[in-house]
Design a protein around this motif. Structure first.
Motif, PDB file in Angstrom:
ATOM      1  N   HIS A  26      28.926 -15.445  10.349  1.00 21.96           N
ATOM      2  CA  HIS A  26      29.389 -16.759   9.724  1.00 21.96           C
ATOM      3  C   HIS A  26      30.284 -16.318   8.479  1.00 21.96           C
ATOM      4  O   HIS A  26      31.352 -16.798   8.202  1.00 21.96           O
ATOM      5  CB  HIS A  26      28.215 -17.419   9.361  1.00 21.96           C
ATOM      6  CG  HIS A  26      28.565 -18.659   8.456  1.00 21.96           C
ATOM      7  ND1 HIS A  26      29.212 -19.868   8.726  1.00 21.96           N
ATOM      8  CD2 HIS A  26      28.392 -18.762   7.004  1.00 21.96           C
ATOM      9  CE1 HIS A  26      29.479 -20.698   7.657  1.00 21.96           C
ATOM     10  NE2 HIS A  26      28.953 -20.068   6.733  1.00 21.96           N
ATOM     11  N   ARG A  27      29.468 -15.284   7.850  1.00 19.88           N
ATOM     12  CA  ARG A  27      30.412 -14.505   6.464  1.00 19.88           C
ATOM     13  C   ARG A  27      31.657 -14.027   6.883  1.00 19.88           C
ATOM     14  O   ARG A  27      32.659 -14.282   5.939  1.00 19.88           O
ATOM     15  CB  ARG A  27      29.463 -13.686   6.059  1.00 19.88           C
ATOM     16  CG  ARG A  27      30.034 -12.888   4.753  1.00 19.88           C
ATOM     17  CD  ARG A  27      29.362 -11.756   4.383  1.00 19.88           C
ATOM     18  NE  ARG A  27      30.069 -10.925   3.107  1.00 19.88           N
ATOM     19  CZ  ARG A  27      29.724  -9.936   2.823  1.00 19.88           C
ATOM     20  NH1 ARG A  27      28.840  -8.912   3.393  1.00 19.88           N
ATOM     21  NH2 ARG A  27      30.257  -9.440   1.801  1.00 19.88           N
ATOM     22  N   LYS A  29      33.669 -14.987   9.228  1.00 25.44           N
ATOM     23  CA  LYS A  29      34.572 -16.284   9.487  1.00 25.44           C
ATOM     24  C   LYS A  29      34.844 -17.190   8.435  1.00 25.44           C
ATOM     25  O   LYS A  29      35.895 -18.016   8.361  1.00 25.44           O
ATOM     26  CB  LYS A  29      33.823 -17.228  10.692  1.00 25.44           C
ATOM     27  CG  LYS A  29      34.205 -16.747  11.987  1.00 25.44           C
ATOM     28  CD  LYS A  29      33.340 -17.721  13.055  1.00 25.44           C
ATOM     29  CE  LYS A  29      32.109 -18.176  12.972  1.00 25.44           C
ATOM     30  NZ  LYS A  29      31.769 -18.884  14.049  1.00 25.44           N
ATOM     31  N   SER A  30      34.183 -16.986   7.202  1.00 27.51           N
ATOM     32  CA  SER A  30      34.284 -18.178   6.114  1.00 27.51           C
ATOM     33  C   SER A  30      34.487 -17.201   4.954  1.00 27.51           C
ATOM     34  O   SER A  30      34.242 -17.667   3.745  1.00 27.51           O
ATOM     35  CB  SER A  30      32.818 -18.562   6.076  1.00 27.51           C
ATOM     36  OG  SER A  30      31.725 -17.934   5.944  1.00 27.51           O
ATOM     37  N   PRO A  32      36.115 -16.040   1.661  1.00 27.92           N
ATOM     38  CA  PRO A  32      36.947 -16.889   0.615  1.00 27.92           C
ATOM     39  C   PRO A  32      38.431 -16.302   0.703  1.00 27.92           C
ATOM     40  O   PRO A  32      39.512 -17.009   0.578  1.00 27.92           O
ATOM     41  CB  PRO A  32      36.623 -16.716  -0.620  1.00 27.92           C
ATOM     42  CG  PRO A  32      35.882 -15.342  -0.572  1.00 27.92           C
ATOM     43  CD  PRO A  32      35.071 -15.540   0.586  1.00 27.92           C
ATOM     44  N   ALA A  35      40.766 -18.269   3.160  1.00 24.83           N
ATOM     45  CA  ALA A  35      41.437 -19.432   2.971  1.00 24.83           C
ATOM     46  C   ALA A  35      42.537 -19.017   1.818  1.00 24.83           C
ATOM     47  O   ALA A  35      43.427 -19.633   1.882  1.00 24.83           O
ATOM     48  CB  ALA A  35      40.133 -20.081   1.957  1.00 24.83           C
ATOM     49  N   ARG A 151      39.803  -8.498   2.223  1.00 21.36           N
ATOM     50  CA  ARG A 151      39.407  -9.293   3.451  1.00 21.36           C
ATOM     51  C   ARG A 151      39.194  -7.977   4.596  1.00 21.36           C
ATOM     52  O   ARG A 151      38.014  -7.837   5.033  1.00 21.36           O
ATOM     53  CB  ARG A 151      40.661  -9.953   4.202  1.00 21.36           C
ATOM     54  CG  ARG A 151      39.967 -10.406   5.525  1.00 21.36           C
ATOM     55  CD  ARG A 151      41.363 -10.957   6.315  1.00 21.36           C
ATOM     56  NE  ARG A 151      42.005  -9.813   6.586  1.00 21.36           N
ATOM     57  CZ  ARG A 151      43.394  -9.870   7.101  1.00 21.36           C
ATOM     58  NH1 ARG A 151      43.937 -11.082   7.588  1.00 21.36           N
ATOM     59  NH2 ARG A 151      43.973  -8.798   7.117  1.00 21.36           N
TER      60      ARG A 151
END
Length: 244
Positions: A26-27, A29-30, A32, A35, A151
């Motif tokens: 989950h981390r 895919k999400s 910051p 985005a 990233r």
């Protein structure tokens, strides 16, 4: 299904590993940065559109200025020819005609030069706008590169943690009864969690308190009985903390 109480308790260790792996996924895919990268990509796309428009404006002005320069050069050449003819002398009527034409050419040259000057001023403004948007594109590209670097660094950290957790999962699962692991994995695949501790009379997965016939059923179940929650269907692991 039957399974030794210790085996059921070790399901919690397996669940802890799987929960950690799910959190890492989950981390990933999400982040910051994802985005941020997407937002900067949209910004760059909009800036590129703006840059294209600014470049078109500069190019159009360059073409217009070039056309004026050609027109001015033609007028100059015509003036030079007329001036040579005038200097050579001739009939009065011809001289008067040349003088009139030279005056007309001078006015025309002045008009063309004024118009060219105005275009050159417009081009200077347009070139400044183009340089500005190019600078903003460069800054946005650098921001995107920085976000991509962060990233990728985080991806590498997550991958290392995932590798460590995955390596510890294998021995844990292998040391448990195969049918118990199969049931656990099936439930986990369907619901995201396969087993949870019963704590203080509550299912640790759905947090619903056991009461009435359901509580009696769980209390009466032998220690080696694999008990599932009537609400969420997860395996309920019973320990001294369960309050049963």
């Amino acid at each position: 299904m039957k399974a030794a109480p210790e085996a059921q308790r070790r399901l919690l260790d397996l669940q802890a590993v799987d929960t950690a792996l799910a959190q890492l996924a989950h981390r990933r895919k999400s982040l910051p940065e994802l985005a941020e990268i997407e937002a900067v990509a949209r910004e760059i796309s909009a800036l590129e559109d703006e840059r294209v428009r600014a470049q078109v404006t500069v190019d159009d002005l360059d073409r217009d200025i070039s056309r004026f320069e050609k027109d001015i050069e033609q007028v100059r050449q015509r003036k030079e020819r007329d001036q040579k003819r005038l200097d050579a002398g001739g009939a009065l009527k011809e001289i008067e005609g040349l003088q009139h034409e030279l005056a007309t050419l001078n006015r025309r040259q002045s008009e063309l030069e004024d118009a060219e000057l105005e275009l050159m001023e417009q081009r200077e403004t347009a070139a400044a706008a183009l340089a500005d948007v190019q600078d903003r594109i460069g800054a946005a590209v650098r921001r995107r590169g920085d976000a991509e670097r962060r990233r990728d660094e985080t991806y590498a950290e997550i991958a290392k943690e995932q590798e460590f957790k995955s390596a510890s999962r294998g021995p844990l699962a292998a040391d448990l009864p195969a049918d118990l692991v199969t049931l656990y994995d099936k439930i986990r695949t369907e619901t995201g969690m396969g087993a949870a501790l019963v704590h203080a009379g509550r299912c640790g997965a759905c947090r619903i308190e056991l009461y009435g016939a359901d509580l009696a059923r769980v209390k009466a179940a032998p220690a080696d009985e694999v008990v599932r929650c009537e609400e969420c269907r997860r395996i309920m692991v019973r320990t001294a903390e369960s309050g049963l």
